[in-house]
Design an enzyme around this catalytic site. Structure first.
Site, PDB file in Angstrom:
ATOM      1  N   GLY A 104       0.863  -1.177  -0.164  1.00  8.97           N
ATOM      2  CA  GLY A 104       0.016  -0.006   0.048  1.00  8.97           C
ATOM      3  C   GLY A 104       0.761   1.189   0.011  1.00  8.97           C
ATOM      4  O   GLY A 104       2.110   1.205  -0.334  1.00  8.97           O
ATOM      5  N   ASN A 105       0.257   2.319   0.416  1.00 10.82           N
ATOM      6  CA  ASN A 105       1.036   3.601   0.420  1.00 10.82           C
ATOM      7  C   ASN A 105       2.378   3.610   1.296  1.00 10.82           C
ATOM      8  O   ASN A 105       3.685   4.052   0.947  1.00 10.82           O
ATOM      9  CB  ASN A 105       0.225   4.725   1.061  1.00 10.82           C
ATOM     10  CG  ASN A 105      -1.111   5.054   0.392  1.00 10.82           C
ATOM     11  OD1 ASN A 105      -0.949   4.855  -1.264  1.00 10.82           O
ATOM     12  ND2 ASN A 105      -1.906   5.721   0.729  1.00 10.82           N
ATOM     13  N   ILE A 106       1.986   2.788   2.581  1.00  6.63           N
ATOM     14  CA  ILE A 106       3.188   2.982   3.320  1.00  6.63           C
ATOM     15  C   ILE A 106       4.460   2.025   2.824  1.00  6.63           C
ATOM     16  O   ILE A 106       5.583   2.432   2.716  1.00  6.63           O
ATOM     17  CB  ILE A 106       3.172   2.333   4.690  1.00  6.63           C
ATOM     18  CG1 ILE A 106       2.020   3.366   5.484  1.00  6.63           C
ATOM     19  CG2 ILE A 106       4.164   2.197   5.616  1.00  6.63           C
ATOM     20  CD1 ILE A 106       2.422   4.068   6.336  1.00  6.63           C
TER      21      ILE A 106
ATOM     22  N   CYS B 107       1.747   7.309  12.845  1.00  5.98           N
ATOM     23  CA  CYS B 107       2.427   8.584  12.445  1.00  5.98           C
ATOM     24  C   CYS B 107       2.212   9.683  13.201  1.00  5.98           C
ATOM     25  O   CYS B 107       3.123  10.398  13.629  1.00  5.98           O
ATOM     26  CB  CYS B 107       1.563   8.873  11.138  1.00  5.98           C
ATOM     27  SG  CYS B 107       0.001   8.992  11.238  1.00  5.98           S
TER      28      CYS B 107
ATOM     29  N   ALA C  40      -4.566   8.845   3.551  1.00  2.00           N
ATOM     30  CA  ALA C  40      -5.094   7.706   4.450  1.00  2.00           C
ATOM     31  C   ALA C  40      -5.411   6.748   3.569  1.00  2.00           C
ATOM     32  O   ALA C  40      -6.719   6.603   3.266  1.00  2.00           O
ATOM     33  CB  ALA C  40      -6.052   8.316   5.575  1.00  2.00           C
ATOM     34  N   GLY C  41      -4.754   5.694   3.560  1.00  4.36           N
ATOM     35  CA  GLY C  41      -5.014   4.450   2.620  1.00  4.36           C
ATOM     36  C   GLY C  41      -6.179   3.557   3.508  1.00  4.36           C
ATOM     37  O   GLY C  41      -6.451   3.728   4.702  1.00  4.36           O
TER      38      GLY C  41
ATOM     39  N   THR D 188      -5.030   2.370   7.229  1.00  5.44           N
ATOM     40  CA  THR D 188      -5.112   3.381   8.072  1.00  5.44           C
ATOM     41  C   THR D 188      -6.728   3.707   8.522  1.00  5.44           C
ATOM     42  O   THR D 188      -7.016   3.779   9.748  1.00  5.44           O
ATOM     43  CB  THR D 188      -4.687   5.063   7.665  1.00  5.44           C
ATOM     44  OG1 THR D 188      -3.538   4.606   6.948  1.00  5.44           O
ATOM     45  CG2 THR D 188      -4.512   5.891   8.612  1.00  5.44           C
TER      46      THR D 188
ATOM     47  N   ASN E  25      -7.760   1.068  10.671  1.00  4.10           N
ATOM     48  CA  ASN E  25      -7.251   1.000  11.981  1.00  4.10           C
ATOM     49  C   ASN E  25      -7.282   2.125  12.875  1.00  4.10           C
ATOM     50  O   ASN E  25      -6.467   2.383  13.713  1.00  4.10           O
ATOM     51  CB  ASN E  25      -5.444   0.833  11.694  1.00  4.10           C
ATOM     52  CG  ASN E  25      -5.087  -0.558  11.434  1.00  4.10           C
ATOM     53  OD1 ASN E  25      -5.873  -1.678  11.781  1.00  4.10           O
ATOM     54  ND2 ASN E  25      -3.868  -0.865  10.649  1.00  4.10           N
TER      55      ASN E  25
END
Lengths: 296, 344
Positions: free
Chosen positions: A14-16, A128, A161-162, A165, A168
């Protein structure tokens, strides 16, 4: 002699995970030997393929079957998945840097407790908002060890924010609250997260408010400035935009975090700060790791 | 047969904004009993931003969430006890479980109008626990009807049993209401609702437009007791809907009694459309910011209207109260440079 780079696997595309990949590829200490997810068609996967990285859609299984391919793994999936993954890495004896809010391992804020964390096999980067706020809460705690209450509110751009996130959010809040209390020794903490849909996207912003009786503002400002400078060494876009200010009965300060713009644009400071923290941990680990290897 | 309209009473939640979240025990008891007597279907209780939102940032509640809900629970029988919940403030473990243990009946699961996916886990959890769940999309003036439908469909798929559009900034005109509500009514399988604010004097008119566009849930607050210029005035809604031959199930005389009581015992002042409310409605900024803006304007010797307009430009959403301090500091800097230029 050219030093051998540490082999890294990234789990989660994903993004991270994808942003981590770009940062790893730039590092002089790390190289990505495996980029692993579940879907070869995903955006992150395509990016990795374009970059010539070895990829797999076999998720945790490929890591289980090929432990020799990597020395350290970043888990950028979700808290729920990390609970399962953690057991696998433990059996394999692999060190894992966990970027989900699962808090299975030691909570790590590089500017505060990096050395202590490097002794552990499962290192958690908290959240984050935690990476942005905990060092400052810690700095407050060094001046006033008996703070009653610390409150942290972060606003991030919706686009940063994918799905991970978003699913969660509860864990984000509870993990960040635990981190604030642990590091600052305050009695109570409260954490809130706002997803801001504004277009153009807002930069990540985090405000810390602490109820302190008779605050020693001079020492607070000194401790905070010192901490900000330390963080800026590994998160270049970290900036104090409202310095510690005593207003009403609280000390308030705000930081803004601009990202490096590696995978998502620079507004995604939330992505950047947690990944910069993870990269710092991995790079420091690589120095110890190669050392112990060469001793053998 | 007369059409039924479900009136949802937000006085003891949205009204908390108007009294800086300082509801006390006697007030909750008195109002819950009056609403019960009037036959109000549901009463929402809590901090202005809902469950788990009591904070320095937004304002500290006088009573803890669990205290407010327990008191209300003891004084409601047929009237449902409702809560407003925003993911990012409240969590299942810290807040929802405890609220459900106290006996909350109805959950408004709320988020900014483009972020419905953050409500998925909360909605699923509330439904598992057998609660009635209504999705709440806030600040809906900021999104098109197509986007609102997409988000409402997500909430429907998570298990929401209705979706309410919030005009949190009081920025709608009747034609906006008609456009958005009728589009949702035509495309959803669950009832649609509307939550008005009165910044531009449109709360009752907009609520009626919503009803005539097919909305079946309308939010109101007694004497308009809500953030900023207040909400649609509940007792007026009841009267007007009666005149238009809709069925609300609420006794007009008894809701007027409740209004009298609320005015005496709860309201610090009757909501009115102050200059700042007009400016906040026009700039599309959440009404709940008004008190913070006034306080900081005094402290930094600024025109509060300038602060609101600047907040509008930055497209703030609820929960970003810290930005007001930043804007105030920025405006102060600009002012002082302008002054020094003039002097130089």
């Amino acid at each position: 002699m050219k030093r051998k780079k540490l082999d890294i696997a990234i789990l989660g595309t994903g993004n991270i995970g994808t942003d981590l990949l770009i940062k790893v590829m730039r590092s002089e200490f790390l190289q990505c030997s495996l980029f692993v997810g579940r879907n070869l068609q995903s955006k992150g996967m395509s990016k990795a393929i374009n970059l010539g990285v070895t990829v797999s859609d076999q998720s945790i299984d490929i890591l289980k079957e090929n432990p020799d391919l990597y020395d350290l793994v970043f888990d950028a999936t979700s808290a729920m998945q990390h609970f399962r993954h953690a057991k696998v890495f433990k059996e394999l004896g692999k060190t894992v840097i966990d970027l989900t809010p699962a808090k299975v391992g030691i909570l790590c804020v590089p500017s505060v407790n990096l050395a202590e964390c490097l002794k552990e096999k499962n290192i958690n980067t908290i959240t984050c908002g935690g990476q942005a706020s905990i060092p400052l809460a810690y700095a407050l705690g060094t001046v006033h060890p008996d703070i009653d209450y610390i409150e942290v509110v972060s606003a991030i751009a919706s686009k940063s924010a994918g799905p991970g996130t978003r699913v969660n959010l509860d864990e984000y809040i509870e993990t960040t609250e635990k981190g604030i209390q642990m590091f600052s020794k305050c009695k109570k903490s409260k954490v809130m997260l706002i997803l801001n849909p504004a277009d153009p996207c807002i930069d990540m912003q985090t405000t810390i408010q602490a109820t302190i009786k008779d605050p020693d503002m001079k020492s607070i400002i000194q401790a905070v400035n010192k901490m900000v400078a330390t963080i800026q060494r590994y998160v270049p876009g970290y900036k104090l935009i409202v310095p510690p200010t005593f207003e009403g009965n609280r000390v308030i300060m705000t930081v803004r975090i601009k990202g490096l713009g590696d995978y998502l644009p620079s507004y995604a400071g939330n992505l950047d700060i947690i990944n910069c923290a993870a990269i710092t941990i991995a790079e420091e680990y690589s120095k110890i790791f190669t050392l112990t290897k060469s001793e053998k | 047969m007369r059409k039924k309209i479900y009136i949802h009473d937000v006085s003891l939640r949205d009204g908390s904004h108007a009294i800086s979240h300082k509801l006390d025990k006697a007030q909750i008891i008195a109002y819950c009993q009056a609403a019960e007597a009037a036959g109000v279907p549901s009463v929402e209780v809590g901090h202005g931003n809902g469950l788990g939102a009591s904070s320095i940032q937004i304002g500290l509640s006088r009573l803890e969430d669990v205290e407010m809900l327990s008191i209300a629970r003891e004084n409601l029988i047929k009237t449902k006890l409702a809560i407003h919940v925003m993911p990012g403030f409240a969590t299942i473990n810290k807040d929802l479980k405890r609220a459900f243990d106290i006996g909350v009946d109805l959950v408004r699961e709320a988020c900014h109008c483009t972020e419905a996916d953050i409500t998925e886990r909360h909605i699923a959890f509330a439904r598992e626990r057998g609660k009635e769940v209504i999705g709440a999309l806030m600040m809906t003036h900021m999104a098109s009807k197509e986007i609102l439908l997409e988000e409402a469909l997500k909430m429907q798929s998570y298990g929401a049993e209705g979706v309410v559009l919030y005009d949190s900034a009081g920025a709608y005109l009747p034609h906006d209401v008609n456009e958005k509500i009728s589009f949702l009514v035509a495309n959803l399988n669950i009832p649609v609702g509307f939550h008005a604010h009165n910044n531009l004097g449109m709360a009752i008119a907009n609520s009626l437009t919503a009803v005539e566009s097919g909305a079946r849930i309308i939010d109101g607050a007694i004497r308009g007791f809500g953030a900023g210029a207040g909400n649609a005035q509940l007792e007026v809604l009841v009267a007007v809907l009666q005149k238009m031959e809709y069925e609300t199930g609420i006794s007009l005389y008894k809701i007027l009694d409740a209004a009298e009581l609320a005015q005496d015992k709860i309201l610090e002042e009757i909501p009115s459309i102050k200059n700042l409310s007009i400016i906040s409605g026009l700039s599309g900024v959440f009404s709940g910011f008004a008190k913070h803006v006034s306080r900081l304007a005094k402290e930094y010797e600024l025109d509060p209207r300038d602060i609101f307009i600047e907040l509008g430009k930055r497209k703030v959403v609820a929960g970003q109260e810290d930005l007001i301090v930043e804007v105030a500091i920025d405006l102060k800097k600009i002012n002082s440079t302008n002054n020094s230029k003039a002097n130089g």
